[in-house]
Motif scaffolding. Structure first.
Motif, PDB file in Angstrom:
ATOM      1  N   LEU A 132      16.819  89.320  57.580  1.00 51.46           N
ATOM      2  CA  LEU A 132      16.170  90.639  57.510  1.00 51.46           C
ATOM      3  C   LEU A 132      14.773  90.572  58.110  1.00 51.46           C
ATOM      4  O   LEU A 132      14.388  91.421  58.923  1.00 51.46           O
ATOM      5  N   ARG A 133      14.002  89.566  57.707  1.00 50.07           N
ATOM      6  CA  ARG A 133      12.632  89.419  58.209  1.00 50.07           C
ATOM      7  C   ARG A 133      12.611  89.123  59.705  1.00 50.07           C
ATOM      8  O   ARG A 133      11.659  89.477  60.393  1.00 50.07           O
ATOM      9  N   ASP A 135      14.652  90.463  61.762  1.00 52.47           N
ATOM     10  CA  ASP A 135      15.259  91.654  62.384  1.00 52.47           C
ATOM     11  C   ASP A 135      16.600  91.354  63.052  1.00 52.47           C
ATOM     12  O   ASP A 135      16.939  91.950  64.070  1.00 52.47           O
ATOM     13  N   VAL A 137      19.466  91.678  61.249  1.00 49.60           N
ATOM     14  CA  VAL A 137      20.334  92.655  60.591  1.00 49.60           C
ATOM     15  C   VAL A 137      19.466  93.610  59.773  1.00 49.60           C
ATOM     16  O   VAL A 137      18.308  93.310  59.475  1.00 49.60           O
ATOM     17  N   SER A 138      20.046  94.729  59.371  1.00 52.27           N
ATOM     18  CA  SER A 138      19.304  95.652  58.509  1.00 52.27           C
ATOM     19  C   SER A 138      19.701  95.499  57.038  1.00 52.27           C
ATOM     20  O   SER A 138      19.007  95.984  56.157  1.00 52.27           O
ATOM     21  N   ARG A 139      20.834  94.820  56.803  1.00 56.71           N
ATOM     22  CA  ARG A 139      21.281  94.509  55.436  1.00 56.71           C
ATOM     23  C   ARG A 139      21.765  93.060  55.430  1.00 56.71           C
ATOM     24  O   ARG A 139      22.501  92.662  56.331  1.00 56.71           O
ATOM     25  N   ASP A 142      25.321  92.137  56.127  1.00 59.52           N
ATOM     26  CA  ASP A 142      25.805  92.160  57.504  1.00 59.52           C
ATOM     27  C   ASP A 142      25.616  90.829  58.225  1.00 59.52           C
ATOM     28  O   ASP A 142      26.118  90.649  59.332  1.00 59.52           O
ATOM     29  N   TYR A 143      24.889  89.910  57.612  1.00 60.63           N
ATOM     30  CA  TYR A 143      24.665  88.607  58.235  1.00 60.63           C
ATOM     31  C   TYR A 143      25.712  87.634  57.700  1.00 60.63           C
ATOM     32  O   TYR A 143      25.847  87.457  56.483  1.00 60.63           O
TER      33      TYR A 143
END
Length: 154
Positions: A132-133, A135, A137-139, A142-143
Motif C-alpha cells: 500500500l505504501r 502504491d 495496490v489500493s487494498r 489485492d496484493y
C-alpha cells in the motif's frame, strides 16, 4: 579498502531461540524479480519450508518486487543459519524456475530483534501494508504475495 557493509550488520548480532525478529533481505542489484507472481511463489515455498523444518515460525511476511520483510520467531539454531538456508534454497528455486544461474539475494540481511512489550499484530499490519505504501495496490487484499497468522486480508 572499503569494507563489505554486511560486516557492520553482523557485528553485535545475537540469536536467541524463541525471540521474534523482523528480517529484511534485498534482491541482488535490487532486481524486481518478484513482479512476477510465479517467481514470487518459489520464495513463498521456501518460507513455508523453514517453518515445516522446525527452524522458525513465520508470523507474517510480504514479498515486494525487490525485497522481503519476514517477521519470524526463531525456533532452533541461529538467525544467521536461518537466513542463509532460506536465501540459498530460495535462490536455487528462483534460478531453476527462471532457467538462470547466479545471485538472487544481496549478501547480508537486516534484522531487528523485537522487545517482549512490542505489539506483534501492529508490526505485522505495518509489514503487510508495504504494498500500500509503495502504491502497488489500493487494498492489501489485492496484493498476492503476503501472509500473516493473525490477519484477515479484507
Amino acid at each position: 579498502m572499503q569494507r563489505y557493509r554486511g560486516e557492520a550488520l553482523r557485528r553485535g548480532r545475537f540469536s536467541e531461540t524463541g525471540r521474534v525478529y523482523l528480517l529484511t533481505t534485498v534482491t541482488h542489484g535490487r532486481q524486481r524479480l518478484f513482479d512476477d507472481f510465479h517467481t514470487g511463489r518459489k520464495v513463498v515455498e521456501q518460507l513455508r519450508e523453514t517453518q515445516s523444518s522446525g527452524l522458525a515460525q513465520t508470523l507474517c511476511w510480504v514479498l515486494m518486487p525487490d525485497h522481503l520483510h519476514w517477521l519470524v520467531q526463531l525456533e532452533q539454531g541461529s538467525l544467521h543459519r536461518l537466513a542463509q538456508r532460506f536465501k540459498s534454497r530460495s535462490a536455487k528455486a528462483v534460478n531453476q524456475h527462471l532457467g538462470t544461474q547466479g545471485q538472487v539475494w544481496q549478501k547480508g540481511y537486516h534484522d531487528r530483534a523485537l522487545r517482549a512489550e512490542e505489539d506483534l499484530i501492529d508490526l505485522a499490519r505495518y509489514v503487510v501494508a508495504n504494498p500500500l505504501r509503495a502504491d502497488l495496490v489500493s487494498r492489501i487484499a489485492d496484493y498476492p504475495l503476503w501472509d500473516a497468522v493473525w490477519l484477515d486480508p479484507s
